[in-house]
Design an enzyme around this catalytic site. Structure first.
Site, PDB file in Angstrom:
ATOM      1  N   GLY A  11      55.599   7.454  13.459  1.00  0.00           N
ATOM      2  CA  GLY A  11      55.424   6.664  12.250  1.00  0.00           C
ATOM      3  C   GLY A  11      56.377   5.487  12.198  1.00  0.00           C
ATOM      4  O   GLY A  11      57.522   5.580  12.640  1.00  0.00           O
ATOM      5  N   THR A 139      63.142   8.148  12.286  1.00  0.00           N
ATOM      6  CA  THR A 139      62.176   8.785  11.399  1.00  0.00           C
ATOM      7  C   THR A 139      62.670   8.671   9.968  1.00  0.00           C
ATOM      8  O   THR A 139      63.851   8.898   9.701  1.00  0.00           O
ATOM      9  CB  THR A 139      61.922  10.270  11.730  1.00  0.00           C
ATOM     10  N   ASP A 141      61.872  10.676   7.804  1.00  0.00           N
ATOM     11  CA  ASP A 141      61.986  12.047   7.303  1.00  0.00           C
ATOM     12  C   ASP A 141      63.371  12.646   7.476  1.00  0.00           C
ATOM     13  O   ASP A 141      63.674  13.683   6.887  1.00  0.00           O
ATOM     14  CB  ASP A 141      60.961  12.947   7.995  1.00  0.00           C
ATOM     15  N   GLU A 242      55.278  15.824  -0.461  1.00  0.00           N
ATOM     16  CA  GLU A 242      53.867  16.061  -0.159  1.00  0.00           C
ATOM     17  C   GLU A 242      53.633  17.451   0.426  1.00  0.00           C
ATOM     18  O   GLU A 242      52.536  17.996   0.313  1.00  0.00           O
ATOM     19  CB  GLU A 242      53.353  15.010   0.823  1.00  0.00           C
ATOM     20  N   GLN A 297      56.588   3.386   1.484  1.00  0.00           N
ATOM     21  CA  GLN A 297      57.927   3.960   1.631  1.00  0.00           C
ATOM     22  C   GLN A 297      58.417   3.905   3.077  1.00  0.00           C
ATOM     23  O   GLN A 297      59.610   4.014   3.337  1.00  0.00           O
ATOM     24  CB  GLN A 297      57.958   5.396   1.105  1.00  0.00           C
ATOM     25  N   ARG A 298      57.518   3.704   4.022  1.00  0.00           N
ATOM     26  CA  ARG A 298      57.927   3.587   5.423  1.00  0.00           C
ATOM     27  C   ARG A 298      58.354   2.168   5.780  1.00  0.00           C
ATOM     28  O   ARG A 298      59.264   1.979   6.585  1.00  0.00           O
ATOM     29  CB  ARG A 298      56.771   3.997   6.356  1.00  0.00           C
TER      30      ARG A 298
END
Length: 403
Positions: A11, A139, A141, A242, A297-298
């Site tokens: 991503g 990432t 995340d 999510e 948001q990325r």
């Protein structure tokens, strides 16, 4: 002399191109490195021998700086799982590298990308090929093990917290009992959702409830938490990952999802915000809306973290040094020395201990009711979102480099 190769995968983030710039700039300092080849679309570009000499695209210091300020993956990306059930793909990679005299390969990516680093480094070692393979973390995340944090996370966290603050302002204009559910990326790790707690340093109370994948929750518990929050606040803000799950291990909104998976077996997730919106509206009979921050948001570079971009470039450069020192089958990692004053170091870690692992948000930073984040976490988050990046502008709009 030899050449090096670099590719981006997984991503996109705001900072991934800064790591690419770090590799390019550090390579230019070493006379033993001739060319830096950028491979398009990750490992797929290597398999198809699609690459570019980056010196043809990055001719000036301004080009490099523009690259640093460009969001997403300038070389393109992929989600290709490198096959090891036969040697065809691995041999294909080797042939491409030998054709271009690649002595070191740098893969910028997350968990799945580090799986590729692991497979390639093992394969080259087995054949006795002197091709170094080094992973560079990326990432939003923040779930890569072995590193204090990942480039891309700080900018995403800054965007999410800033957007949440604007949602709070919007939700408070009416004297109505309401609920706003904000769905934030995070399949199994809730770092991004938890980062909304940094708003407290600026005096915000919301989000009033925060739910992470690390702690199972039922819809009944969420409804009860909202009822209690309404005893204090008219407009209740809920931040939800999510990937929040029920005690039986299912995603809360799993029945509303397609069940489709990517090449690495990850389910495509979306819809927990809308699921909760409909549930709350039915059960509590109040004004409810859900907001999914989605891909913004990325890659929202207008509020990027300067710290994030600077560290991303730094770790890309250090990865080149590790390869020149003979390191292979490793990932460059951050080590936090202190929170205040903020100080980090960069080292490398064995990729075998990183690939296919996942770093979850610490449960000791989650409150007893499992619906919020303790202040202990703020000292971790705050340094990562510091500083503002001035974008390149033209005609009132930001401009990006295209490779």
């Amino acid at each position: 002399m030899f050449n090096i190769g670099v590719a981006q995968s997984g991503g996109p983030t705001v900072a991934i191109n800064s790591s690419l710039a770090g590799v390019f700039c550090e390579a230019a300092k070493h006379s033993e490195i001739d060319k830096v080849y950028g491979f398009y679309n990750g490992i797929e570009g290597v398999l198809h021998d699609e690459c570019v000499d980056l010196s043809e695209k990055l001719r000036t210091e301004e080009d490099v700086e523009r690259l640093r300020c460009t969001p997403s993956t300038a070389l393109g990306s992929c989600r290709h799982k490198l096959r090891t059930d036969n040697d065809d793909e691995l041999r294909n990679v080797l042939e491409t590298f030998e054709r271009h005299n690649i002595g070191a390969f740098f893969y910028i990516g997350g968990n799945d990308s580090m799986d590729t680093v692991h497979k390639l480094s093992k394969y080259f070692k087995k054949l006795g090929k002197d091709i170094k393979v080094v992973g560079i973390p990326k990432t939003i995340d923040n779930d890569l093990v072995g590193t204090d944090h990942t480039p891309g996370f700080g900018s995403a966290a800054k965007y999410i917290a800033s957007t949440m603050q604007e949602i709070i302002r919007d939700s408070q204009v009416y004297c109505l009992t309401s609920v706003t559910v904000v769905e934030i990326m995070g399949r199994d790790a809730g770092w991004l959702t938890a980062a909304t707690s940094v708003l407290r340093v600026n005096g915000e109370i919301a989000p009033h409830l925060i739910y992470l994948p690390e702690v199972p929750v039922t819809k009944e518990k969420i409804l009860e938490d909202i009822k209690k929050a309404h005893e204090k606040y008219k407009a209740v803000i809920v931040a939800v990952s999510e990937g929040i799950k029920t005690p039986d291990g299912k995603y809360l909104a799993e029945d509303n999802q397609s069940g489709a998976v990517d090449n690495f077996g990850h389910k495509y997730l979306s819809g927990v915000g809308k699921y909760l919106e409909n549930l709350i509206k039915t059960e509590l009979s109040c004004k409810v809306r859900s907001i999914e921050l989605n891909v913004m948001q990325r890659c929202s570079s207008l509020i990027a973290s300067q710290t994030d971009l600077d560290e991303a470039m730094q770790i890309g450069g250090e990865a080149v040094k590790f390869a020149l020192d003979g390191k292979t089958g490793v990932m460059a990692v951050f080590e936090r020395i202190s929170d205040n004053p903020y100080e980090i170091g960069i080292s490398c870690a064995d990729i075998e201990k990183i690939a296919n692992q996942e770093k979850l948000f610490p449960k000791e930073w989650i409150n007893e009711d499992k619906n919020n984040i303790l202040d202990d976490a703020i000292g971790y988050f705050l340094p990562l979102i510091q500083g503002e990046v001035k974008p390149f502008m033209s005609n009132g709009l930001p401009t990006h480099i295209k490779l």
